[in-house]
Design an enzyme around this catalytic site. Structure first.
Site, PDB file in Angstrom:
ATOM      1  N   GLU A  92       0.820  -1.204   0.000  1.00 21.96           N
ATOM      2  CA  GLU A  92       0.000   0.000   0.000  1.00 21.96           C
ATOM      3  C   GLU A  92       0.858   1.260   0.000  1.00 21.96           C
ATOM      4  O   GLU A  92       1.925   1.297   0.616  1.00 21.96           O
ATOM      5  CB  GLU A  92      -0.915  -0.009   1.232  1.00 21.96           C
ATOM      6  CG  GLU A  92      -1.888  -1.164   1.165  1.00 21.96           C
ATOM      7  CD  GLU A  92      -2.865  -1.241   2.318  1.00 21.96           C
ATOM      8  OE1 GLU A  92      -3.991  -1.706   2.089  1.00 21.96           O
ATOM      9  OE2 GLU A  92      -2.523  -0.842   3.437  1.00 21.96           O
ATOM     10  N   CYS A 105       3.553   8.428   1.128  1.00 21.09           N
ATOM     11  CA  CYS A 105       4.131   7.459   2.060  1.00 21.09           C
ATOM     12  C   CYS A 105       4.207   6.135   1.299  1.00 21.09           C
ATOM     13  O   CYS A 105       3.187   5.651   0.811  1.00 21.09           O
ATOM     14  CB  CYS A 105       3.251   7.343   3.301  1.00 21.09           C
ATOM     15  SG  CYS A 105       3.815   6.084   4.453  1.00 21.09           S
ATOM     16  N   CYS A 112       6.191  -7.559   6.657  1.00 24.78           N
ATOM     17  CA  CYS A 112       7.383  -7.116   7.396  1.00 24.78           C
ATOM     18  C   CYS A 112       7.652  -8.134   8.485  1.00 24.78           C
ATOM     19  O   CYS A 112       6.716  -8.611   9.135  1.00 24.78           O
ATOM     20  CB  CYS A 112       7.135  -5.744   8.011  1.00 24.78           C
ATOM     21  SG  CYS A 112       8.554  -5.108   8.921  1.00 24.78           S
ATOM     22  N   CYS A 116       6.768  -5.324  14.938  1.00 25.46           N
ATOM     23  CA  CYS A 116       6.480  -4.363  16.012  1.00 25.46           C
ATOM     24  C   CYS A 116       5.069  -4.652  16.538  1.00 25.46           C
ATOM     25  O   CYS A 116       4.144  -4.853  15.750  1.00 25.46           O
ATOM     26  CB  CYS A 116       6.567  -2.935  15.483  1.00 25.46           C
ATOM     27  SG  CYS A 116       8.203  -2.525  14.868  1.00 25.46           S
ATOM     28  N   CYS A 119       1.847  -2.638  15.266  1.00 27.07           N
ATOM     29  CA  CYS A 119       1.730  -2.320  13.839  1.00 27.07           C
ATOM     30  C   CYS A 119       0.997  -3.421  13.079  1.00 27.07           C
ATOM     31  O   CYS A 119       1.321  -4.607  13.220  1.00 27.07           O
ATOM     32  CB  CYS A 119       3.140  -2.119  13.285  1.00 27.07           C
ATOM     33  SG  CYS A 119       3.194  -2.017  11.499  1.00 27.07           S
ATOM     34  N   CYS A 337      -0.452   5.939  10.238  1.00 31.83           N
ATOM     35  CA  CYS A 337       0.756   5.327  10.766  1.00 31.83           C
ATOM     36  C   CYS A 337       0.479   3.991  11.460  1.00 31.83           C
ATOM     37  O   CYS A 337      -0.335   3.931  12.377  1.00 31.83           O
ATOM     38  CB  CYS A 337       1.300   6.299  11.812  1.00 31.83           C
ATOM     39  SG  CYS A 337       2.985   6.613  11.640  1.00 31.83           S
TER      40      CYS A 337
END
Ligand code: SF4
Length: 345
Positions: A92, A105, A112, A116, A119, A337
């Site tokens: 995205e 962004c 990933c 984290c 996230c 975010c």
């Protein structure tokens, strides 16, 4: 015979390939322009090339691309795009308009594996790194969309979408170098920010890179035990080493370093954390972005209250630190975010 992915090549490698096809020098410039300045997806779109060369290119190479397969528009004006790669991976990218500028962004990995805890992307695991060509194409298309929708080219690019850029270092840097060179989009490196959770090896490489991009660290706490809980990779990249690496980065580049700090209720917003952050920042010039947390379904984190956020900000300001409160945009379309993780993934 090897099939080359053309947008993954450097200009020099592209030149060698075209020469190897028995073509004259001016064809190198023509093909390069179609790839990097005009962003074509098919050889048949290269209108000033003879059919014989198009046939040779089709036989020996292909153009890596990311196709926009979905667009979501937020009530605050930001837009999220799903890009699908040739092998069906989804990433995205987001366009964030503000009064005077449009920021893109971008994503650099499908999924990933840093994981984290707060996230959405981290919950997916890593599918694969994006190639240089896919990252370039994502930026190219967001730039086009910015022009079409908002009437102006991108003013800033932030590498803060899906994935950890320093775990895909060479593809990310090669793509950004192409975006910022004259043969590419001619975008100023000073308007490009790379954000990392603190991968020291990548910070050290960037410190020595000839083109000066901005560096942001997703720090979120300067208390070691909490950081290791939030960002598992911090076990191998601890705060003392990170601080040394940032000091060295500043020495080499002269740049101020941005620290991103998402405020979580009763986790990293008390006085102990304020003091630890102020102490951590003493080693180099910094700018702190305090970021409002955007909830992710099924994750247990809660945003700090307005009152606690103000206290945190005031504590740092009283120490003469440069602090900005950032409200993320696009939370209603899960574009803010930490929220990027296409539902189809
Ligand atoms: Fe990966 Fe960045 Fe999400 Fe951490 S915050 S899991 S590094 S995408």
């Amino acid at each position: 015979m090897e099939t080359l992915t053309l947008r993954n090549l450097s200009i020099k490698e592209l030149g060698a390939f075209i020469t190897d096809l028995g073509e004259s020098k001016f064809r190198i410039k023509q093909v390069s322009e179609w790839l990097w300045k005009k962003g074509v997806h098919e050889f048949s779109e290269m209108r000033n090339l003879p059919k014989s060369l198009i046939k040779k290119l089709e036989e020996r190479s292909f153009i890596d691309k990311a196709i926009v397969t979905e667009e979501l528009i937020s009530k605050d004006g930001s837009r999220k795009y799903a890009f699908t790669s040739m092998d069906g991976k989804l990433v995205e990218g987001v366009l964030i308009p503000s009064r005077k500028r449009v920021t893109a962004c971008i994503s650099v990995q499908a999924g990933c594996n840093v994981k984290c805890k707060f996230c959405a992307t981290g919950q997916l695991g890593l599918q694969r790194n994006l190639s240089k060509g896919e990252i370039f194409d994502q930026i190219y298309q967001l730039n086009q969309k910015s022009q079409d929708i908002f009437g102006s080219k991108l003013s800033n690019i932030v590498v803060m979408g899906m994935g950890e850029p320093f775990l895909n270092y060479s593809n990310v840097i090669n793509a950004l170098d192409m975006v910022s060179c004259d043969e590419g989009l001619g975008f100023s490196p000073q308007r490009i920010t790379i954000s990392t959770v603190g991968i020291i090896e990548g910070i050290d490489l960037l410190a020595n890179h000839p083109r000066k991009y901005n560096l942001a660290i997703s720090l979120h706490t300067a208390v070691e035990s909490i950081r290791k809980q939030l960002i598992p990779i911090a076990v191998k990249n601890d705060l003392a080493d990170l601080r040394k690496s940032l000091e060295n980065y500043h020495e080499k580049t002269g740049s101020r370093i941005t620290l991103e700090y998402i405020l979580f209720d009763k986790l990293n917003d008390d006085e102990k954390h304020m003091k630890a952050l102020a102490q951590f920042c003493k080693a180099f010039p910094s700018k702190i972005n305090l970021i409002e947390y955007n909830s992710v379904p099924e994750l247990p984190f809660v945003a700090s209250s307005e009152d606690d956020t103000s206290k945190f900000q005031k504590f740092l300001e009283d120490k003469n630190m440069l602090v900005y409160l950032r409200k993320s945009k696009g939370s209603d379309i899960f574009a803010a975010c930490g929220q990027l993780a296409n539902k189809k993934m």
